[in-house]
Design an enzyme around this catalytic site. Structure first.
Site, PDB file in Angstrom:
ATOM      1  N   LYS A 153       0.854  -1.194   0.000  1.00  0.00           N
ATOM      2  CA  LYS A 153       0.000   0.000   0.000  1.00  0.00           C
ATOM      3  C   LYS A 153       0.891   1.246   0.000  1.00  0.00           C
ATOM      4  O   LYS A 153       1.774   1.396   0.861  1.00  0.00           O
ATOM      5  CB  LYS A 153      -0.885  -0.036   1.246  1.00  0.00           C
ATOM      6  CG  LYS A 153      -2.230   0.627   1.075  1.00  0.00           C
ATOM      7  CD  LYS A 153      -3.131   0.254   2.241  1.00  0.00           C
ATOM      8  CE  LYS A 153      -4.415   1.047   2.219  1.00  0.00           C
ATOM      9  NZ  LYS A 153      -5.215   0.824   3.423  1.00  0.00           N
TER      10      LYS A 153
HETATM   11  O1  G3P Z   1      -7.905   1.864   5.310  1.00  0.00           O
HETATM   12  C1  G3P Z   1      -8.271   2.999   4.620  1.00  0.00           C
HETATM   13  C2  G3P Z   1      -9.644   3.544   4.971  1.00  0.00           C
HETATM   14  O2  G3P Z   1     -10.605   2.539   4.805  1.00  0.00           O
HETATM   15  C3  G3P Z   1      -9.726   4.242   6.287  1.00  0.00           C
HETATM   16  O3  G3P Z   1     -11.033   4.524   6.667  1.00  0.00           O
HETATM   17  O4  G3P Z   1     -12.650   5.137   8.424  1.00  0.00           O
HETATM   18  O5  G3P Z   1     -10.240   5.779   8.690  1.00  0.00           O
HETATM   19  O6  G3P Z   1     -11.693   6.912   7.023  1.00  0.00           O
HETATM   20  P1  G3P Z   1     -11.404   5.654   7.759  1.00  0.00           P
END
Ligand code: G3P
Length: 214
Positions: free
Chosen positions: A83
């Site tokens: 990633k």
């Molecule tokens: O892993 C990336 C993403 O899904 C993070 O989500 O909830 O931290 O905005 P969030």
């Protein structure tokens, strides 16, 4: 549409995998930090549970550093997806890693232009963050529509991995648009099964059946 879980919690990954519907895992530095365990040991555990793509994020932000970390991560297991943040140095590294056969997931995507560049760089996945856009009063799902359309226009093979999902409607909308993957926290995966009419209908079936047993 493939279902990934967005967590570094072994307990949650185990539980989601036991449902038989889990295609992969995404992690990020914040999710890893929350678990307070060694990253490498955590990855080994995840790879033993799920036979599918497991995204592991680099911390470096310069080309050489991303390449070094990316190559080290990719060498751990064939299912590792490196990633990489959507910055100039990141996309330069994605181009190199992809030419070496390393799978990449370009993260922190917030615009269609960024997604187009990631596809040109040879990313295996693009991760647009819908919830974080909604949080600032932008339309996260509109971004997914635009990326899917652009990738179709030019037949890019990069898979659209909808990330930062907050509720089941995000999942449904992503499927209607034709996104390739949704990555969700366990709490959202769990909600996908629920409908009050299923619960009340089942309750009635069982109570009616009970009457026949008397
Ligand atoms: O892993 C990336 C993403 O899904 C993070 O989500 O909830 O931290 O905005 P969030």
């Amino acid at each position: 549409m493939k279902i990934f879980i967005d967590t570094a919690s072994i307990k949650e990954i185990r539980e989601a995998a036991s449902l038989g519907l889990l295609d992969g895992v995404t992690t990020n530095p914040s999710l890893v930090a929350k678990e307070g365990k060694n990253f490498r040991a955590m990855l080994d555990e995840i790879l033993a549970i799920v036979d599918g793509p497991v995204s592991a994020e680099v911390i470096a932000t310069d080309y050489e550093g991303i390449l070094k970390e990316g190559r080290e991560l990719a060498a751990i297991h064939k299912n590792i997806v490196v990633k990489v943040p959507l910055i100039k140095e990141g996309l330069k590294a994605v181009r190199t890693l992809s030419s070496e056969g390393v799978k990449t997931n370009v993260t922190l995507c917030f615009s269609p232009a960024q997604a187009l560049l990631a596809a040109k760089a040879g990313a295996s996945y693009i991760s647009p963050f819908v919830g974080r856009l909604d949080d600032i009063s932008h339309n996260g799902m509109q971004l997914i529509e635009e990326i899917v359309q652009i990738y179709r226009n030019y037949d890019y093979q990069t898979e659209v991995l909808v990330a930062s999902i907050r509720h089941p409607l995000h999942f449904v909308e992503a499927a209607l648009i034709g996104a390739d993957v949704c990555t969700m926290p366990f709490s959202v995966i769990d909600k996908l099964f629920n409908h009050p009419l299923t619960d009340s209908g089942l309750k009635k079936f069982l109570s009616d059946w009970e009457k026949t047993q008397k």
